[in-house]
Design a protein around this motif. Structure first.
Motif, mmCIF file in Angstrom:
data_model
loop_
_atom_site.group_PDB
_atom_site.id
_atom_site.type_symbol
_atom_site.label_atom_id
_atom_site.label_comp_id
_atom_site.label_asym_id
_atom_site.label_seq_id
_atom_site.Cartn_x
_atom_site.Cartn_y
_atom_site.Cartn_z
ATOM 1 N N GLU A 28 15.691 -3.671 61.709
ATOM 2 C CA GLU A 28 15.563 -4.576 62.854
ATOM 3 C C GLU A 28 14.845 -3.869 64.000
ATOM 4 N N HIS A 30 13.795 -2.053 67.250
ATOM 5 C CA HIS A 30 14.431 -1.053 68.104
ATOM 6 C C HIS A 30 13.510 -0.715 69.285
ATOM 7 N N THR A 38 15.287 2.469 62.037
ATOM 8 C CA THR A 38 16.196 3.351 62.777
ATOM 9 C C THR A 38 17.629 3.378 62.240
ATOM 10 N N ASP A 39 18.277 2.227 62.141
ATOM 11 C CA ASP A 39 19.695 2.226 61.729
ATOM 12 C C ASP A 39 19.862 2.772 60.310
ATOM 13 N N HIS A 163 21.300 0.400 72.364
ATOM 14 C CA HIS A 163 20.367 -0.012 71.308
ATOM 15 C C HIS A 163 19.017 0.629 71.609
ATOM 16 N N GLU A 168 20.501 6.734 70.161
ATOM 17 C CA GLU A 168 19.689 6.494 68.950
ATOM 18 C C GLU A 168 18.337 7.199 69.041
HETATM 19 ZN ZN LIG Z 1 20.286 0.742 66.000
#
Ligand SMILES: [Zn+2]
Length: 252
Positions: A28, A30, A38-39, A163, A168
């Motif tokens: 998704e 970022h 990223t996640d 986020h 992150e």
């Molecule tokens: Zn994330």
């Protein structure tokens, strides 16, 4: 143990008490400065670190990159399983293993949008198998196990995950700096107070125009290493408790 490297007879021969871990992440948006991966990148690294000390005691399924990211769909590139589809996906995955005899099912989450669906999935599975007293159905999100990284790294500004934020961005800088864009020019997007401690429903564009929430301009790779190592230690400790469960107690 890595599920995809074993044969079915090897899986069938494992003790039913072996915890089965499903790492669940997302693809998704970022913000302007971090990649869609990223996640999945960050959770993959947490799992890589966690798997080392638990190698022969825990069975790891491959990382699930498709998450519930409907709230980010106004931003290009986001791939999302709608909430009910995602719920059924997680329930189905865990049920596959329950039906082959495994008793300890674990979702380790690396994306906020997966939190509620994964909790609902284990809650519904518990109702489905309500006659069973030997099942342990669990989930956690890797940054939610009590770590207070600012105690070890006082230069950390944020006290919680945002986020594409300081946290992150720091972790991606540590792992894949070549994928990080111009985070130093990113403006602060305050997390705000959406009727806390109550819950307000939101889509991402309610909260941010560029796509990030927090202080990405404060990121450093050094902060990223502190975060990754503390989070991985927390997950190892938590999985040790799953391994040590006596198979019947409520407490664990
Ligand atoms: Zn994330």
């Amino acid at each position: 143990m890595n599920l995809v490297e074993l044969s079915w007879p090897q899986i069938a021969a494992l003790a039913p008490e072996t915890p089965v871990v499903f790492p669940i992440a997302a693809i998704e948006q970022h913000g302007h400065h971090l990649p869609l991966w990223t996640d999945s990148l960050l959770l993959g690294e947490i799992i890589r670190r966690v798997a080392l000390p638990l190698e022969d005691r825990v069975l790891f399924a491959p990382l699930m990159w498709l998450g519930n990211s409907d709230h980010h769909l106004d931003f290009s590139g986001t791939l999302s399983a709608p909430p009910r589809t995602y719920l059924d996906l997680l329930s189905g995955l865990a049920d596959n293993m329950i039906q082959r005899g495994f008793r300890r099912l674990v979702f380790i989450n690396g994306h906020g949008g997966n939190d509620i669906p994964s909790k609902q999935a284990i809650f519904e599975l518990r109702q489905k198998y309500r006659q069973r007293a030997d099942l342990l159905l669990t989930m956690t999100t890797y940054w939610s196990l009590g770590a207070q990284p600012w105690l070890q790294e006082p230069s950390l500004h944020q006290r919680e995950m945002g986020h594409a934020c300081e946290w992150e961005t720091s972790m991606v800088l540590r792992l894949a700096p070549q994928l990080v864009g111009d985070y130093r020019q990113a403006a602060t997007v305050e997390p705000g107070n959406p009727f806390r401690p109550g819950t307000r429903a939101w889509i991402t564009k309610d909260r941010t125009q560029p796509g990030h929430i927090g202080w990405p301009q404060l990121a450093t790779a050094e902060k990223g290493e502190v975060l990754l190592s503390l989070f991985a230690e927390d997950v190892v400790r938590w999985l040790e408790r799953i391994v040590a469960w006596d198979g019947k107690s409520w407490d664990g």
